[in-house]
Design a protein around this motif. Sequence first.
Motif, short mmCIF file in Angstrom:
data_model
loop_
_atom_site.label_atom_id
_atom_site.label_comp_id
_atom_site.label_asym_id
_atom_site.label_seq_id
_atom_site.Cartn_x
_atom_site.Cartn_y
_atom_site.Cartn_z
N PRO A 198 0.34 17.77 -6.77
CA PRO A 198 0.99 16.46 -6.93
C PRO A 198 0.25 15.60 -7.95
N LEU A 221 -0.06 11.60 -9.49
CA LEU A 221 0.22 10.20 -9.19
C LEU A 221 1.16 9.60 -10.22
N TYR A 258 7.20 12.48 -3.66
CA TYR A 258 6.70 12.07 -2.34
C TYR A 258 6.24 10.61 -2.39
N GLN A 260 3.76 7.88 -0.20
CA GLN A 260 2.57 7.97 0.66
C GLN A 260 2.10 6.56 0.98
N PHE A 294 2.65 10.89 4.42
CA PHE A 294 3.56 11.10 3.30
C PHE A 294 5.01 11.15 3.79
N TYR A 349 4.24 10.17 -5.82
CA TYR A 349 3.71 11.33 -6.52
C TYR A 349 4.86 12.23 -6.94
N ALA A 380 -0.77 3.99 2.08
CA ALA A 380 -2.22 3.89 1.98
C ALA A 380 -2.73 2.69 2.79
N TRP A 414 0.83 -1.19 0.00
CA TRP A 414 0.00 0.00 0.00
C TRP A 414 0.87 1.26 0.00
N GLN A 431 5.55 16.32 -7.92
CA GLN A 431 4.99 17.65 -7.91
C GLN A 431 5.95 18.62 -8.58
N TYR A 438 -3.49 8.70 6.62
CA TYR A 438 -2.54 8.54 5.52
C TYR A 438 -1.36 9.47 5.77
N TYR A 494 1.27 3.42 -7.96
CA TYR A 494 0.41 2.98 -6.87
C TYR A 494 0.61 1.48 -6.66
#
Lengths: 107, 116
Positions: free
Chosen positions: A44, A46, A87, A89, A98, A36, A91, A32, A38, A96, A49
Motif C-alpha cells: 500500500p 499513502l 483503503y 484507515q 482499515f 492508501y 489513526a 485522523w 495498493q 488502528y 493523510y
Amino acid sequence: DIQMTQSPASLSASLEEIVTITCQASQNIGNWLAWYQQKPGKSPQLLIYGTTSLADGVPSRFSGSRSGTQYSLKISRLQVEDIGIYYCQQASSTPYTFGAGTKLELK
Amino acid sequence: EVQLQESGPGLVKPSQSLSLTCSVTGYSITSSYRWNWIRKFPGNKLEWMGYINSAGSTNYNPSLKSRISITRDTSKNQFFLQVNSVTTEDTATYYCARYNNPFDYWGQGVMVTVSS
C-alpha cells in the motif's frame, strides 16, 4: 475498536470519469483519516493523510473530504494508473483499523 | 531514503511459531516513530498487528495480544515479529511499516502460508 465501513466494495469506471469512495467511521475520529492505494504485487502507498492532505508526489486529481464521520476520496479524472485497491484507515486510536477496501477497475 | 525489508520463512506448520524480520535502512528505529507490523489476508482485509516505538515500548492489537511479540535489535536496526500457535487463519502477506501518522513507509511484504 473503531469500525471503518468502506463502500463500494468494487467499482468499474471509465477513463476521465469522476470516482468517489467513502468510509464511515463508527465513532468520532476527527481528521485522523488516511487513504492508501495498493497496486497488484505492491505494498500500500499513502495517498492522503489528515483527511485532506496529499502525500508527496500524489497527483492533484486525488482529494479527500469529510462530513461528520463520513470520509470521501475523490478521483477527479480517472487515469489508467489509478487502477488498484483503495483503503481508508483511522489513526485516531489503537488498534488502528482499515476499511475493507475498494477494488477499482477500468470499464 | 527510508527503506523497509521483510524477511522470513514463507511456510509455517500449524501450531508452530511464525517469525519475521524487518530490516530498516535510511533511518534509525531508535530516533522516532512507531515501527509496525500489518498483514493482509487473502480477500484483501488489512489488519494492524502492533508496533514497537523508538523507546522500545510495544502496543499490540487486542485480537492478537496473547500470541504476538514485537522486539528489536537496535545494533542491526531491525525489528521482529513473532506469532505463536499459528493456524491456517494466519496465512497472509505480512508488511512492516513506519507510522508517522499515518503509515508513510512500507516494506514490499512477505507472503506466509500456514500449512502442514
